[in-house]
Write an enzyme that holds these catalytic residues in place. Structure first.
Site, PDB file in Angstrom:
ATOM      1  N   LYS A 178     -34.042  10.959  20.802  1.00 18.46           N
ATOM      2  CA  LYS A 178     -34.864  11.632  21.799  1.00 18.46           C
ATOM      3  C   LYS A 178     -35.998  10.723  22.283  1.00 18.46           C
ATOM      4  O   LYS A 178     -35.747   9.697  22.899  1.00 18.46           O
ATOM      5  CB  LYS A 178     -35.371  12.957  21.238  1.00 18.46           C
ATOM      6  CG  LYS A 178     -34.275  13.812  20.572  1.00 18.46           C
ATOM      7  CD  LYS A 178     -33.075  14.092  21.460  1.00 18.46           C
ATOM      8  CE  LYS A 178     -32.159  15.178  20.929  1.00 18.46           C
ATOM      9  NZ  LYS A 178     -31.413  14.841  19.714  1.00 18.46           N
ATOM     10  N   ASP A 188     -40.119  18.377  11.059  1.00 24.68           N
ATOM     11  CA  ASP A 188     -39.360  17.734  12.132  1.00 24.68           C
ATOM     12  C   ASP A 188     -40.320  17.525  13.305  1.00 24.68           C
ATOM     13  O   ASP A 188     -40.785  18.490  13.923  1.00 24.68           O
ATOM     14  CB  ASP A 188     -38.172  18.608  12.549  1.00 24.68           C
ATOM     15  CG  ASP A 188     -37.253  17.916  13.549  1.00 24.68           C
ATOM     16  OD1 ASP A 188     -37.771  17.176  14.410  1.00 24.68           O
ATOM     17  OD2 ASP A 188     -36.031  18.138  13.492  1.00 24.68           O
ATOM     18  N   ARG A 205     -24.813  -2.525   5.099  1.00 22.17           N
ATOM     19  CA  ARG A 205     -24.941  -1.114   4.719  1.00 22.17           C
ATOM     20  C   ARG A 205     -26.222  -0.905   3.923  1.00 22.17           C
ATOM     21  O   ARG A 205     -26.865   0.146   4.005  1.00 22.17           O
ATOM     22  CB  ARG A 205     -23.723  -0.650   3.902  1.00 22.17           C
ATOM     23  CG  ARG A 205     -23.878   0.782   3.378  1.00 22.17           C
ATOM     24  CD  ARG A 205     -22.583   1.363   2.850  1.00 22.17           C
ATOM     25  NE  ARG A 205     -21.892   0.459   1.946  1.00 22.17           N
ATOM     26  CZ  ARG A 205     -22.216   0.242   0.665  1.00 22.17           C
ATOM     27  NH1 ARG A 205     -23.268   0.849   0.123  1.00 22.17           N
ATOM     28  NH2 ARG A 205     -21.510  -0.582  -0.076  1.00 22.17           N
ATOM     29  N   TYR A 258     -33.612  23.715  15.454  1.00 23.83           N
ATOM     30  CA  TYR A 258     -32.495  23.190  16.228  1.00 23.83           C
ATOM     31  C   TYR A 258     -31.184  23.738  15.661  1.00 23.83           C
ATOM     32  O   TYR A 258     -30.991  23.792  14.437  1.00 23.83           O
ATOM     33  CB  TYR A 258     -32.514  21.665  16.190  1.00 23.83           C
ATOM     34  CG  TYR A 258     -31.243  21.008  16.647  1.00 23.83           C
ATOM     35  CD1 TYR A 258     -30.725  21.259  17.920  1.00 23.83           C
ATOM     36  CD2 TYR A 258     -30.535  20.155  15.812  1.00 23.83           C
ATOM     37  CE1 TYR A 258     -29.546  20.675  18.344  1.00 23.83           C
ATOM     38  CE2 TYR A 258     -29.360  19.553  16.228  1.00 23.83           C
ATOM     39  CZ  TYR A 258     -28.869  19.825  17.489  1.00 23.83           C
ATOM     40  OH  TYR A 258     -27.696  19.249  17.902  1.00 23.83           O
TER      41      TYR A 258
END
Length: 399
Positions: free
Chosen positions: A217, A192, A66, A118
């Site tokens: 993406k 972004d 983690r 988005y």
């Protein structure tokens, strides 16, 4: 040795690994080479949750996955180098990346955000970040003058958040100009960069403080995993986010990290081919009677064309277009065959999306329509198939 961006995408994995390895071990040695990975060309997947310690107060450099994992660390270093940042944070999705970043703000903080983002980002801001006391002002930043942007700034403003080009209306914001405005007022500029990828655009070089990616993406590029990245150039932000990622626990798992490593190797050739196809398709769409508008920043008539030429090395492979009727748009979605009607973008396969009911379904209708997302609007993520085959598919779907 300095490489061009094409070579970096392919060889940064090996280059980054060599910097971290100990001096080469003897060829006769069968052990004692913990960092050599046995000469593997593909970086290993360290599928482990925890790590044994040599003794009290001693560590191999990793304690618990983690906190960090060697495979995740490797992809973080590569993305940081591609974006020219000092560190990157790999998370389980693009939304996890934005959620992590929002944790640096406190109740009462104010952010100026682009109106055309988005849909998932808008949903997060409206339903989670606002609940946590963060206040947002939403405007089409690409259309505002410097004075108009500065008029939005309050004493409690902490950041400006943009996409460029925006999703899905492809608005282009001047990153350098916006960074100058932000820094005059001691604000962060967050960009972004998902649509362009670090292959075509590097916002940190233009003055941005933070870069966001949906690694799902273009970085991964094969529609087979989810990932997100936050990239920074400031040590203070680096320390805050490194603490937050281990605390909130959404670090990218090792196998998904490896898929990103694999995908980035072909980023350059995928981006070039997809962009070549996108321009050809955009030009073809312009000539179709049933298409009333084509929005692609690589077309000279796009209002952001000159800005893109100044701040980017390309125009990307996202094309938004509007049809003459809602019925026509819905028929196209049903009739495409090679192109798949699906959410997401940036993979080798071409995908067509209906923002009204998919990516922007949770955006209030008033805002959708204000941004230009009408029921006749379609968004096309152009892949690397043969462009003529894609055009033939669109042609039969438009009949």
């Amino acid at each position: 040795m300095s490489f061009n961006i094409e070579t970096k995408c392919l060889h940064l994995e090996a280059e980054t690994r060599e910097k971290d390895e100990e001096p080469a071990c003897s060829s006769s040695s069968s052990s004692g080479c913990p960092f050599s990975h046995y000469g593997s060309i593909s970086y290993p997947i360290y599928q482990t949750a925890t790590y044994a310690h040599p003794g009290a107060g001693k560590s191999t450099g990793f304690d618990y996955s983690r906190l960090q994992n060697p495979t995740r660390e490797q992809v973080e270093k590569i993305v940081a180098q591609l974006e020219h940042g000092i560190d990157a944070f790999a998370l389980t999705s693009g939304m996890a990346a934005i959620s992590l970043l929002m944790e640096i703000f406190k109740p009462g903080d104010h952010l100026i955000v682009d109106s055309d983002l988005y849909g998932g980002t808008i949903r997060l801001f409206d339903n989670v970040s606002s609940k946590n006391g963060i206040v947002f002002t939403r405007e089409n930043i690409s259309a505002l003058s410097e004075k108009e942007v500065e008029a939005l700034i309050r004493p409690e403003t902490r950041a400006i958040y943009i996409e460029t080009p925006t999703n899905p209306m492809m608005n282009v914001t001047d990153i350098a100009r916006t960074a100058q405005i932000a820094h005059r007022h001691s604000l962060l500029l967050i960009v972004d960069n998902t649509f362009m990828s670090p292959y075509f655009q590097n916002p940190l070089d233009l003055g941005a403080d933070v870069v966001i990616h949906s690694g799902t993406k273009y970085l991964a590029g094969h529609n087979d995993t989810l990932a997100g990245f936050v990239v920074v150039r400031d040590k203070g932000l680096q320390e805050k986010l490194r603490f937050l990622i281990k605390t909130t626990g959404a670090g990218l798992p090792p196998f998904d990290s490896w898929l990103l490593l694999r995908g980035i190797k072909t980023l350059a050739i995928r981006m070039e081919k997809a962009q070549e196809n996108a321009l050809k398709i955009a030009q073809w769409l312009k000539a179709q009677k049933s298409v009333t508008k084509v929005i692609y920043p690589g077309l000279p008539e796009h209002p952001g064309y000159e800005t893109m030429k100044k701040q980017s090395r390309g125009f990307g492979a996202m094309v938004t277009f509007r049809l003459s009727s809602t019925e026509k748009a819905l028929r196209v979605l049903e009739k495409v065959r090679l192109i798949k009607y699906a959410e997401s973008l940036g993979g080798v396969e071409s995908l067509i999306t209906y923002p009204t009911t998919q990516t922007h379904a949770d955006v209030p209708e008033e805002l959708r329509l204000k941004n230009g997302i009408t029921p006749e609007t379609l968004r096309l993520s152009v892949g690397i198939e043969n462009a003529d085959d894609l055009i033939s598919d669109l042609a039969q779907a438009l009949q």
